[in-house]
Design a protein around this motif. Structure first.
Motif, mmCIF file in Angstrom:
data_model
loop_
_atom_site.group_PDB
_atom_site.id
_atom_site.type_symbol
_atom_site.label_atom_id
_atom_site.label_comp_id
_atom_site.label_asym_id
_atom_site.label_seq_id
_atom_site.Cartn_x
_atom_site.Cartn_y
_atom_site.Cartn_z
ATOM 1 N N ALA A 198 37.477 36.249 32.323
ATOM 2 C CA ALA A 198 37.811 36.665 33.386
ATOM 3 C C ALA A 198 39.049 37.699 33.450
ATOM 4 O O ALA A 198 39.125 38.273 34.810
ATOM 5 N N LEU A 199 38.499 38.433 32.577
ATOM 6 C CA LEU A 199 38.890 39.991 32.420
ATOM 7 C C LEU A 199 38.071 40.906 33.103
ATOM 8 O O LEU A 199 37.889 41.173 34.220
ATOM 9 N N LEU A 200 36.518 40.023 33.263
ATOM 10 C CA LEU A 200 35.834 40.747 34.772
ATOM 11 C C LEU A 200 35.472 40.511 35.747
ATOM 12 O O LEU A 200 35.701 41.742 36.879
ATOM 13 N N TRP A 201 35.753 39.209 36.180
ATOM 14 C CA TRP A 201 36.385 38.736 37.472
ATOM 15 C C TRP A 201 37.223 39.440 38.266
ATOM 16 O O TRP A 201 37.392 39.334 38.528
ATOM 17 N N ALA A 202 37.779 39.788 36.835
ATOM 18 C CA ALA A 202 39.792 39.742 37.725
ATOM 19 C C ALA A 202 39.405 41.421 38.230
ATOM 20 O O ALA A 202 39.801 42.093 38.857
ATOM 21 N N ALA A 260 39.658 43.045 41.895
ATOM 22 C CA ALA A 260 40.632 44.586 41.636
ATOM 23 C C ALA A 260 39.472 45.477 42.741
ATOM 24 O O ALA A 260 40.789 46.166 43.516
ATOM 25 N N ALA A 261 38.658 45.472 42.001
ATOM 26 C CA ALA A 261 37.946 46.322 42.831
ATOM 27 C C ALA A 261 37.580 46.176 44.329
ATOM 28 O O ALA A 261 37.718 47.249 45.104
ATOM 29 N N SER A 269 39.655 43.688 46.328
ATOM 30 C CA SER A 269 40.398 44.548 46.559
ATOM 31 C C SER A 269 41.417 45.602 47.705
ATOM 32 O O SER A 269 41.487 45.605 48.571
ATOM 33 N N ALA A 270 41.092 46.445 46.162
ATOM 34 C CA ALA A 270 40.977 47.743 46.581
ATOM 35 C C ALA A 270 40.964 49.191 47.204
ATOM 36 O O ALA A 270 41.515 49.468 48.185
ATOM 37 N N VAL A 271 39.483 48.531 47.343
ATOM 38 C CA VAL A 271 38.677 48.812 48.818
ATOM 39 C C VAL A 271 39.071 48.300 50.152
ATOM 40 O O VAL A 271 39.643 48.979 51.366
ATOM 41 N N LEU A 272 38.575 47.215 50.238
ATOM 42 C CA LEU A 272 39.892 46.010 51.001
ATOM 43 C C LEU A 272 41.615 46.213 52.131
ATOM 44 O O LEU A 272 41.114 46.053 53.165
ATOM 45 N N ALA A 273 42.004 46.949 50.531
ATOM 46 C CA ALA A 273 43.312 47.107 51.289
ATOM 47 C C ALA A 273 43.609 48.152 51.979
ATOM 48 O O ALA A 273 44.693 48.430 52.768
ATOM 49 N N TRP A 307 43.115 40.107 47.396
ATOM 50 C CA TRP A 307 43.638 40.413 45.445
ATOM 51 C C TRP A 307 44.273 38.997 45.493
ATOM 52 O O TRP A 307 44.364 37.805 44.585
ATOM 53 N N ALA A 308 45.261 38.235 46.003
ATOM 54 C CA ALA A 308 46.635 37.084 45.673
ATOM 55 C C ALA A 308 45.694 35.877 45.153
ATOM 56 O O ALA A 308 45.334 35.926 44.287
#
Length: 137
Positions: free
Chosen positions: A79-83, A87-88, A90-94, A103-104
């Motif tokens: 779960a931590l790895l996939w989160a 996040a990474a 989604s940050a690029v795609l933001a 992210w959501a």
């Protein structure tokens, strides 16, 4: 040989406590101000659960409970790895706005996956059955 007799009752109780702590972490996220996955990964119940897993893991070796301890530990770390991956990405795609949606959706899906893993494991523990030995399933 993995038989039900191999596991002392106190260790079965520890496995139940770990599932209960993970379930509490998920519930706090579902009904509190935090997200389900955030509460699962960073809330005190799950942190205590993972510590208990590592402290008692050696006692479970060679018993049918070993698969539950491995399942619980893998659930947390996957779960931590996939989160972090969600996040990474989604940050690029933001940059193009879509990252907020990825992210959501990603965190929601991981929350559902964590609920599934805890429920599946706890039900099999209740029935005194070992968990399958797949790495992320």
């Amino acid at each position: 040989m993995n038989t039900q007799l191999d596991a002392p009752p106190s260790l079965v109780n520890i496995a139940h406590i770990v599932y209960a702590l993970h379930a509490l972490g998920l519930a706090l996220g579902a009904f509190g101000a935090a997200s389900v996955l955030g509460s699962f990964l960073f809330g005190w119940p799950s942190i205590i659960a993972v510590i208990l897993n590592y402290v008692k893991r050696s006692e479970a070796r060679g018993t049918w409970l070993e698969s539950h301890f491995d399942w619980q530990i893998r659930t947390f770390w996957w779960a931590l790895l996939w989160a972090l991956i969600v996040a990474a990405v989604s940050a690029v795609l933001a940059v193009v706005i879509i990252g907020f949606a990825t992210w959501a959706v990603g965190m929601f899906a991981l929350g559902v996956w964590a609920i599934y893993r805890v429920a599946r494991g706890w039900l099999r523990l209740k029935d005194r059955q070992p968990m399958p030995s797949t790495s992320a399933g």
